[in-house]
Design an enzyme around this catalytic site. Sequence first.
Site: not given
Length: 296
Positions: A112, A114, A116, A118, A270
């Site tokens: 994945a 993201a 900020i 990976q 989160d």
Amino acid sequence: PPPFALCARVVVVVSIVAEFVLRRLWGALTDGLDGPQALRLAFERLGPIYVKLGQLVASGEALFPPRYSEEFRTLLDRVPPFPFSEVQRIVREELGQPIDALFLEVDRQPLAAASIAQVHAARLLDGSEVVLKIQRPDIAERAAADVAIMRAFAQLAEQVSPFARNSSFVAFVDDFRTNLERELDFRTEAQRMRDFRDVMHEMGNERTAAPLVHGALTHARVLTMERFRGWRIDDEANVRASGYDIEERLLEGIRAWFQPLILRGFFHGDVHAGNFMLLEDGRIGFLDFGIVGELT
């Protein structure tokens, strides 16, 4: 941020904002893009820090108009990966050795990507499965410039918009900056995972877990942790097919979320379907402790 970097970034941001205004005007004239769509496209163009801000908008229905939150949900998986050569470079800089000397193998394609960092699947020298989280190149410098620009726009918005004043745009950006600075040091995230695991152990809770951190292979921009296998909690077909009592597991996960809050004054900040898993062994797994709230 360094003055040159800030000035260069201001030029980029102003040009994309101007493009956003033109897109918005053209959309109004032609029944094309509406405001949320045009702003989401602008955030995509502006890069990872604005994408991360957009992800907060996506989950902030109480603060932002619902049509903006709904449109910005498409940003949750819109960050392109960076090259594997950068992964190799950052690992060497942070851990002091080439990646091949530290890991038996590392998948070149990320699991994945993201805003900020990976993550890459990997194996330790003893064959254990781990996940390697690598911070985006130069993200700290980019973040410093982008947040400074965001704050200037927020101040301007509060001067001209009652909605911006009532929603405290400047305070929102300041809070975003504080959380971002913490999130950019993976050693902080590693300690939060250890703290969560300590609470689960203290409570005798063996059915909820955070990944085990490999401290010798973790530094400010590199985080090595146990790999969890299972399903996102919103993957209804596979979750039901697992045979586990999903309602029972969800209740256990919610209780586990409260336990660190009550015992130690911190909580995972989160929790969404990508960070909340049903593991193959039936446990609930919490991922991504980059954002953690604290009560004094």
